[in-house]
Design a protein around this motif. Sequence first.
Motif, short mmCIF file in Angstrom:
data_model
loop_
_atom_site.label_atom_id
_atom_site.label_comp_id
_atom_site.label_asym_id
_atom_site.label_seq_id
_atom_site.Cartn_x
_atom_site.Cartn_y
_atom_site.Cartn_z
N LYS A 35 0.85 -1.20 0.00
CA LYS A 35 0.00 0.00 0.00
C LYS A 35 0.88 1.24 0.00
CE LYS A 35 -2.55 1.27 3.65
NZ LYS A 35 -3.70 1.32 4.59
N ILE A 64 -3.03 3.82 -2.81
CA ILE A 64 -3.29 2.81 -3.82
C ILE A 64 -2.55 1.54 -3.42
CG2 ILE A 64 -3.60 4.49 -5.67
CD1 ILE A 64 -0.84 3.69 -6.73
N PHE A 70 -5.35 -0.46 -10.45
CA PHE A 70 -5.77 0.92 -10.33
C PHE A 70 -5.91 1.52 -11.72
CE2 PHE A 70 -4.54 5.46 -9.55
CZ PHE A 70 -5.70 5.82 -8.88
N GLU A 76 1.52 4.02 -10.63
CA GLU A 76 2.36 2.97 -10.04
C GLU A 76 3.79 3.09 -10.54
OE1 GLU A 76 1.04 -1.02 -10.22
OE2 GLU A 76 -0.96 -0.62 -9.45
#
Length: 363
Positions: A35, A64, A70, A76
Amino acid sequence: MSDLKETMLIGSEGIKKTILHGGTGDIPKFTTGAKVTFHFRTQLCDDERTVIDDSRVVGTPMEIVIGNMFKLDIWEALLSSMRVGEVAEFWCDTIHTGVYPLVSKSMRRIAEGKDPVEWQVHTCGMANMFAYHSLGYEDLDELMKEPKPLFFVLELLMVQQPSEYNRESWALSDEERLKVVPVLHGQGNKLFKQGRYQEAAQKYKEALICIKNVQTKEKAWDVPWLKLEKMANTLTLNYCQCLLRMEEYYEVIEHTTDIINQHPGVAKAYYLRGKAHKEVWNEAEARQDFSRVLDLDPGMKKAVKKELAVLSMRMEEKNQEDKNTYKGIDLWCGAVLDYKTGVQQKLHSSTIRCRPPSINHWC
């Protein structure tokens, strides 16, 4: 050189990184299930660097889970190049920003205290968007029509490995979500039987969100989608039963109507909507819904008969109360001006006794 390439994302198509403030330590491990907590600011690439969204203004950082599909997966990649405490600016071309308006809508709904997936609870989110040609925010509508390069200013606050935090439903994988649905459903049923309706409603809602998050990845009306839809309808109707006990009648009407519009053969949806209409004195609508229940499921005749008896009794009581309210009220002068026709209408004994000083149309 490899460390520099990893840190600065050298060679990454459509991305330019500028470090504004250095972080500490090594780049964390961004393993699947980790996370990531961070602040972000999104800006247009115009002369004013117009701010679209800013988590610091909202007052809550973004979270996220790596590998959890996502919608804006470029984040990311950007975060994975950062150290904790680092602040960096990323220019991203349109190949990475096309879905940003959809992500922004969800984030704004959260900031406004609304359910971020409420718009997709009973209908397909993308279909809903195209049906109304709007995301509900003018600036996002413009970005949706004409995607543009964007600046993302990110500040990495924390990275937690899967074993270091309690995973909420939004942080689960699709497989984990489907496994937790029957657990939440059972917990909701138990709480409902105990009369803890608000807590039960929360369990049903959480299970429903899990299902809808999985369902959005399926093709609408295909077999997997329909299977999930059936599960979602059951949970929604359980949720509505809680709302009835909590006297949230108009919300019940809204949710059951959504189901009926999509699946007009669900008898229980008509039954619960009829009960809600009964509570808000919508006699005609209630009778119509109860009649439809009998058409769809004659086995519910006893339950419907009971509800109709209660409805008749309540309407009779209401009519008597209305009569008592106007009982003994005399005419002031026997006529009043009809605004639609401009003609004076004779009245029965149903006007107020005293002439209101602010009204000048009494004869």
